[in-house]
Design a protein around this motif. Structure first.
Motif, mmCIF file in Angstrom:
data_model
loop_
_atom_site.group_PDB
_atom_site.id
_atom_site.type_symbol
_atom_site.label_atom_id
_atom_site.label_comp_id
_atom_site.label_asym_id
_atom_site.label_seq_id
_atom_site.Cartn_x
_atom_site.Cartn_y
_atom_site.Cartn_z
ATOM 1 N N ASP A 125 -0.925 5.945 -6.249
ATOM 2 C CA ASP A 125 -0.990 7.026 -5.259
ATOM 3 C C ASP A 125 -2.271 7.835 -5.425
ATOM 4 O O ASP A 125 -2.929 8.196 -4.434
ATOM 5 C CB ASP A 125 0.227 7.946 -5.392
ATOM 6 C CG ASP A 125 1.482 7.342 -4.776
ATOM 7 O OD1 ASP A 125 1.345 6.483 -3.885
ATOM 8 O OD2 ASP A 125 2.588 7.737 -5.186
ATOM 9 N N LYS A 127 0.447 -1.476 -5.038
ATOM 10 C CA LYS A 127 1.580 -0.550 -5.015
ATOM 11 C C LYS A 127 2.820 -1.222 -4.438
ATOM 12 O O LYS A 127 3.937 -1.048 -4.952
ATOM 13 C CB LYS A 127 1.234 0.711 -4.218
ATOM 14 C CG LYS A 127 2.383 1.722 -4.257
ATOM 15 C CD LYS A 127 2.102 2.999 -3.481
ATOM 16 C CE LYS A 127 3.325 3.914 -3.513
ATOM 17 N NZ LYS A 127 3.161 5.128 -2.681
ATOM 18 N N GLU A 134 3.983 0.739 2.094
ATOM 19 C CA GLU A 134 3.075 -0.248 1.506
ATOM 20 C C GLU A 134 3.676 -1.659 1.582
ATOM 21 O O GLU A 134 2.961 -2.625 1.863
ATOM 22 C CB GLU A 134 2.761 0.108 0.044
ATOM 23 C CG GLU A 134 1.922 1.356 -0.128
ATOM 24 C CD GLU A 134 2.750 2.647 -0.056
ATOM 25 O OE1 GLU A 134 2.148 3.726 0.001
ATOM 26 O OE2 GLU A 134 4.011 2.554 -0.055
#
Length: 289
Positions: free
Chosen positions: A29, A48, A61
């Motif tokens: 992040d 991610k 994502e």
């Protein structure tokens, strides 16, 4: 010099390898907040998503992965996105989609000339074919993985020679090539040290020796697998095989014990134990499911 965005991404990958997935998400992040380059942003998004899938979570994502594939901005990114989606669908037991994305990941790894990912994809793709009972294709994948060891570091060599060889051995057992299958699994054990991999090999050896009617050997490996098993599938398989071994050894009480333990996994099938005593189901059981 590695910039801060890439530094954070690499730190996230390190946390994933340590199975510190929540820490990895926080690093990704932070990296996404700093990424200005589109390719860098896309790569961090894939990383991610991979961590989220490992946690069996969704998120924007994960939803972005098919679009990464459609954009085809970078063959390596396509490979990584397809590989992550293969794993997602495998966890969900959607084997057809897992095979589709696994084959796509394999083609993309070839386009990117990424031998390391080719090896990894071949092993995972072989596992999915194995789960889908497409044994000839699984064998092809594992054999190809074993033929792609050139330039591999020691850790990768152990992975390939351990897991690809062990799974190839199990496939040979299913094909009736029992002696070669058992020999391969024993060879694989020289390269496997983690409890999950050891349990898998011991249970497969129990199956192999049971096929040869070498019942004491089967019992020895089945009990060794059950002793260290933590995954429900492996515990279930060990009890099933040990129940068959005990039945064939004439130990009715022990067979009842193992089949009772197995029946706890299937409370909806009230007559399972009676069925197990009446019919040998080994030809219908896939130990990888």
């Amino acid at each position: 010099m590695v910039d801060r965005t890439e530094e954070l991404r690499l730190a996230g990958l390190a946390r994933v390898r340590e199975n510190r997935l929540e820490d990895a998400l926080a690093l990704y992040d932070e990296a996404l907040g700093l990424a200005l380059d589109e390719e860098a942003h896309e790569l961090i998004t894939i990383n991610k998503a991979d961590a989220l899938i490992a946690l069996e979570r969704g998120g924007p994502e994960v939803q972005e992965l098919p679009r990464v594939i459609m954009r085809r901005r970078n063959p390596r990114h396509v490979c990584l996105a397809a590989y992550a989606l293969q794993y997602k669908h495998r966890l969900e037991n959607d084997l057809k989609r897992a095979l589709f994305y696994g084959e796509l990941a394999l083609r993309s790894a070839g386009e990117a000339n990424d031998l390391a990912f080719t090896r990894a994809v071949l092993i995972d793709l072989g596992n999915v074919y194995e789960m889908d009972s497409q044994i000839a294709k699984a064998i092809e994948c594992f054999q190809n993985a074993l033929s792609h060891v050139e330039g591999a570091d020691e850790t990768t060599l152990r992975l390939i020679r351990g897991y690809a060889t062990e799974n190839l051995g199990y496939c040979y057992l299913l094909e009736g090539n029992t002696d070669n299958g058992i020999a391969l699994i024993h060879a694989a054990l020289q390269h496997i040290s983690d409890p999950l991999g050891l349990t898998e090999a011991y249970i497969d050896l129990c199956y192999g020796y049971l096929e040869k009617s070498e019942l004491e050997q089967a019992r020895q490996y089945g009990e060794a697998g059950l002793e260290i098993a933590t995954e429900a599938r492996q515990i279930r398989n060990a009890h099933y095989l040990l129940g068959e071994v005990a039945y064939k050894l004439g130990d009715s009480d022990l067979a009842h014990f193992h089949f009772d333990e197995l029946s706890k996994f299937y409370p909806e099938f009230r007559n399972l134990k009676s069925l197990l005593f009446a019919i040998d189901l080994r030809s219908m059981v896939n130990l990888k499911l």
